[in-house]
Design a protein around this motif. Structure first.
Motif, PDB file in Angstrom:
ATOM      1  N   LEU A 195     -10.941   8.033  -8.349  1.00 30.16           N
ATOM      2  CA  LEU A 195     -10.382   7.415  -7.148  1.00 30.16           C
ATOM      3  C   LEU A 195      -9.217   6.529  -7.562  1.00 30.16           C
ATOM      4  CD1 LEU A 195     -13.644   6.323  -5.274  1.00 30.16           C
ATOM      5  CD2 LEU A 195     -12.258   8.361  -4.859  1.00 30.16           C
ATOM      6  N   VAL A 196      -8.087   6.704  -6.914  1.00 31.90           N
ATOM      7  CA  VAL A 196      -6.902   5.914  -7.246  1.00 31.90           C
ATOM      8  C   VAL A 196      -6.551   5.049  -6.040  1.00 31.90           C
ATOM      9  CG1 VAL A 196      -4.475   5.975  -7.917  1.00 31.90           C
ATOM     10  CG2 VAL A 196      -6.057   7.684  -8.826  1.00 31.90           C
ATOM     11  N   ARG A 197      -6.684   3.741  -6.185  1.00 32.94           N
ATOM     12  CA  ARG A 197      -6.377   2.825  -5.095  1.00 32.94           C
ATOM     13  C   ARG A 197      -4.905   2.455  -5.137  1.00 32.94           C
ATOM     14  NH1 ARG A 197     -11.589   2.462  -6.278  1.00 32.94           N
ATOM     15  NH2 ARG A 197     -13.030   2.142  -4.528  1.00 32.94           N
ATOM     16  N   MET A 198      -4.268   2.532  -3.978  1.00 37.16           N
ATOM     17  CA  MET A 198      -2.827   2.353  -3.918  1.00 37.16           C
ATOM     18  C   MET A 198      -2.439   1.439  -2.767  1.00 37.16           C
ATOM     19  SD  MET A 198      -1.749   6.343  -4.469  1.00 37.16           S
ATOM     20  CE  MET A 198      -0.080   5.977  -3.964  1.00 37.16           C
ATOM     21  N   SER A 199      -1.282   0.781  -2.917  1.00 38.20           N
ATOM     22  CA  SER A 199      -0.691  -0.002  -1.844  1.00 38.20           C
ATOM     23  C   SER A 199       0.745   0.443  -1.667  1.00 38.20           C
ATOM     24  CB  SER A 199      -0.730  -1.498  -2.172  1.00 38.20           C
ATOM     25  OG  SER A 199      -2.057  -1.965  -2.218  1.00 38.20           O
ATOM     26  N   MET A 200       1.128   0.622  -0.418  1.00 33.32           N
ATOM     27  CA  MET A 200       2.516   0.950  -0.096  1.00 33.32           C
ATOM     28  C   MET A 200       2.918   0.034   1.048  1.00 33.32           C
ATOM     29  SD  MET A 200       2.371   5.125  -0.473  1.00 33.32           S
ATOM     30  CE  MET A 200       4.105   5.387  -0.163  1.00 33.32           C
ATOM     31  N   PHE A 222      -4.662   2.285   0.675  1.00 34.55           N
ATOM     32  CA  PHE A 222      -5.473   3.486   0.852  1.00 34.55           C
ATOM     33  C   PHE A 222      -5.888   4.008  -0.513  1.00 34.55           C
ATOM     34  CE2 PHE A 222      -1.004   4.527   1.044  1.00 34.55           C
ATOM     35  CZ  PHE A 222      -0.850   5.600   0.185  1.00 34.55           C
ATOM     36  N   VAL A 223      -6.723   5.028  -0.495  1.00 32.96           N
ATOM     37  CA  VAL A 223      -7.288   5.575  -1.725  1.00 32.96           C
ATOM     38  C   VAL A 223      -6.992   7.060  -1.808  1.00 32.96           C
ATOM     39  CG1 VAL A 223      -9.412   6.030  -3.015  1.00 32.96           C
ATOM     40  CG2 VAL A 223      -9.143   3.875  -1.763  1.00 32.96           C
ATOM     41  N   VAL A 224      -6.521   7.521  -2.963  1.00 38.25           N
ATOM     42  CA  VAL A 224      -6.408   8.951  -3.234  1.00 38.25           C
ATOM     43  C   VAL A 224      -7.772   9.406  -3.767  1.00 38.25           C
ATOM     44  CG1 VAL A 224      -5.262  10.758  -4.561  1.00 38.25           C
ATOM     45  CG2 VAL A 224      -3.949   8.793  -3.721  1.00 38.25           C
ATOM     46  N   PHE A 239      -6.329  11.889   0.701  1.00 40.00           N
ATOM     47  CA  PHE A 239      -6.282  10.432   0.692  1.00 40.00           C
ATOM     48  C   PHE A 239      -6.859   9.864   1.985  1.00 40.00           C
ATOM     49  CE2 PHE A 239      -2.287  11.842   2.513  1.00 40.00           C
ATOM     50  CZ  PHE A 239      -2.004  10.944   3.537  1.00 40.00           C
ATOM     51  N   THR A 240      -7.364   8.640   1.900  1.00 39.36           N
ATOM     52  CA  THR A 240      -7.996   8.000   3.049  1.00 39.36           C
ATOM     53  C   THR A 240      -6.943   7.483   4.026  1.00 39.36           C
ATOM     54  OG1 THR A 240      -8.029   5.857   1.937  1.00 39.36           O
ATOM     55  CG2 THR A 240      -9.965   7.264   1.670  1.00 39.36           C
ATOM     56  N   PRO A 241      -7.314   7.321   5.291  1.00 41.67           N
ATOM     57  CA  PRO A 241      -6.373   6.707   6.242  1.00 41.67           C
ATOM     58  C   PRO A 241      -6.013   5.298   5.792  1.00 41.67           C
ATOM     59  CG  PRO A 241      -8.189   7.771   7.405  1.00 41.67           C
ATOM     60  CD  PRO A 241      -8.550   7.778   5.948  1.00 41.67           C
ATOM     61  N   PRO A 242      -4.728   4.960   5.795  1.00 45.67           N
ATOM     62  CA  PRO A 242      -4.310   3.627   5.331  1.00 45.67           C
ATOM     63  C   PRO A 242      -4.852   2.514   6.229  1.00 45.67           C
ATOM     64  CG  PRO A 242      -2.457   5.161   5.416  1.00 45.67           C
ATOM     65  CD  PRO A 242      -3.594   5.816   6.129  1.00 45.67           C
ATOM     66  N   THR A 243      -5.123   1.356   5.621  1.00 48.07           N
ATOM     67  CA  THR A 243      -5.531   0.163   6.358  1.00 48.07           C
ATOM     68  C   THR A 243      -4.543  -0.958   6.051  1.00 48.07           C
ATOM     69  OG1 THR A 243      -6.982  -0.503   4.538  1.00 48.07           O
ATOM     70  CG2 THR A 243      -7.971   0.777   6.319  1.00 48.07           C
ATOM     71  N   LYS A 302      -1.189   5.635 -18.805  1.00 48.12           N
ATOM     72  CA  LYS A 302      -1.416   6.867 -18.041  1.00 48.12           C
ATOM     73  C   LYS A 302      -1.823   6.576 -16.597  1.00 48.12           C
ATOM     74  CE  LYS A 302      -4.321  11.039 -18.068  1.00 48.12           C
ATOM     75  NZ  LYS A 302      -5.284  11.834 -18.862  1.00 48.12           N
ATOM     76  N   GLY A 303      -2.753   5.638 -16.411  1.00 44.83           N
ATOM     77  CA  GLY A 303      -3.227   5.322 -15.071  1.00 44.83           C
ATOM     78  C   GLY A 303      -2.119   4.807 -14.170  1.00 44.83           C
ATOM     79  N   GLN A 304      -1.289   3.903 -14.712  1.00 39.78           N
ATOM     80  CA  GLN A 304      -0.189   3.347 -13.924  1.00 39.78           C
ATOM     81  C   GLN A 304       0.839   4.422 -13.573  1.00 39.78           C
ATOM     82  OE1 GLN A 304      -1.599   2.014 -16.569  1.00 39.78           O
ATOM     83  NE2 GLN A 304      -1.495  -0.222 -16.610  1.00 39.78           N
ATOM     84  N   MET A 305       1.090   5.320 -14.532  1.00 31.57           N
ATOM     85  CA  MET A 305       2.060   6.382 -14.277  1.00 31.57           C
ATOM     86  C   MET A 305       1.556   7.336 -13.191  1.00 31.57           C
ATOM     87  SD  MET A 305       5.028   7.569 -14.914  1.00 31.57           S
ATOM     88  CE  MET A 305       5.576   6.922 -16.510  1.00 31.57           C
ATOM     89  N   ILE A 306       0.276   7.689 -13.251  1.00 33.05           N
ATOM     90  CA  ILE A 306      -0.299   8.567 -12.226  1.00 33.05           C
ATOM     91  C   ILE A 306      -0.200   7.895 -10.859  1.00 33.05           C
ATOM     92  CG2 ILE A 306      -2.466   9.552 -11.363  1.00 33.05           C
ATOM     93  CD1 ILE A 306      -3.219  10.114 -14.280  1.00 33.05           C
ATOM     94  N   ASN A 307      -0.500   6.595 -10.808  1.00 29.33           N
ATOM     95  CA  ASN A 307      -0.395   5.845  -9.553  1.00 29.33           C
ATOM     96  C   ASN A 307       1.028   5.904  -9.001  1.00 29.33           C
ATOM     97  OD1 ASN A 307       0.009   3.460  -7.764  1.00 29.33           O
ATOM     98  ND2 ASN A 307      -2.130   3.046  -8.276  1.00 29.33           N
TER      99      ASN A 307
END
Length: 305
Positions: free
Chosen positions: A17-22, A27-29, A101-105, A162-167
């Motif tokens: 699970l990759v948690r992201m902010s835009m 939301f989560v991938v 990905f999950t619906p953004p909150t 690697k994790g940051q690049m994937i994000n």
């Protein structure tokens, strides 16, 4: 012992699970994977958004009970609550990426600066499309496949960061997908009126894979969901000859490999490449090559080192 058929797994698969902010949206991938014609899907629905990006070949998607076709460089975005699946067609070569990905909150703790508000407006505008529509299909205009190629490379290697690049690449991919949605608006999906040239190329790929079988115009029509008449029209328009003629030329050329590399009798070769009789192979060979099968074999053996 029988051959075991199972889905091919690519290094692209990422179970984390990759948690992201835009902007102000979080939301989560949930899932990202590269799939091909070996993947068996079932009809399913979930509370996530799902992007199907066709990298090559032809992908037949069922969305909300309706068939849709994706070709290389096109994609579909399916919102939560919509049943969908890719039809299992093991002979129809394809490669595609699924991205869930999950619906953004809204993150209320973030400052409402002009830049974050702008990003929020951009993402909201893209997803607002689904207030009135059950799916979005489009020809990609922002080269999202290049991002997927970089993702494939990054996931396959174990490098620092690697994790940051994937994000970061996940974010870039989503931004490019959303740009297509915002700039395209409610245009008719590009693949709904797929050009005949794409279909013609895909038909020839199918013929390459199945020339040794007793395939007919109706078989091709069934695979591509068009009429036999349309199949012949495509071949006449783009190849200047009928489907049957094109198929026979493929078979003739593949027969040359057997004539060159084996001592099989012509009857056996004709059978291996899909001809109903050796007579057809003899006639076509003389017509197209200007020599008999025996003369061709002798000539090839003379020229072999």
């Amino acid at each position: 012992q029988h051959m075991k058929y199972q889905q091919k797994r690519y290094p692209f698969y990422n179970p984390n699970l990759v948690r992201m902010s835009m902007g102000m949206l979080d939301f989560v991938v949930n899932y990202a994977d590269m799939l091909d014609q070996t993947c068996v899907e079932f009809r399913h629905v979930h509370e996530c958004y799902e992007i199907h990006y066709c990298l090559s070949g032809m992908q037949h998607l069922m969305i909300d009970g309706h068939p849709h076709t994706l070709v290389g460089g096109s994609f579909a975005v399916i919102p939560p609550g919509i049943y969908h699946y890719t039809q299992y067609e093991p002979l129809l070569l394809k490669q595609y990426v699924v991205f869930v990905f999950t619906p953004p909150t809204v993150n209320s703790l973030k400052s409402r600066s002009k830049s974050t508000q702008s990003e929020m407006d951009f993402l909201s505008a893209a997803l607002k499309y689904f207030d009135e529509n059950t799916y979005f299909i489009c020809k990609d205009r922002y080269k999202s496949d290049k991002v997927l190629a970089r993702l494939d490379e990054e996931i396959s290697r174990d490098l620092p960061g690697k994790g940051q690049m994937i994000n970061a690449l996940y974010q870039e991919y989503l931004i490019k997908i959303f740009r297509n949605m915002v700039s395209t608006g409610k245009e008719e999906p590009a693949t709904a009126n797929m050009s005949n040239i794409n279909m013609a190329v895909e038909m020839t790929k199918y013929m390459h894979a199945n020339y040794n079988k007793n395939i007919t115009v109706q078989d091709i029509a069934n695979v591509f969901y068009v009429s036999p008449r349309h199949i012949n029209r495509v071949f006449e328009e783009y190849f200047g000859q009928s489907f049957k003629r094109t198929l026979n030329i493929y078979r003739l050329n593949y027969a040359k490999n057997y004539l060159l590399d084996t001592n099989y009798p012509v009857e056996r070769i004709a059978e291996l490449v899909g001809f109903s009789s050796a007579k057809t192979l003899y006639q076509l060979f003389k017509e197209h090559e200007g020599m008999t099968v025996s003369e061709f074999r002798a000539k090839c053996r003379e020229s072999k080192p």
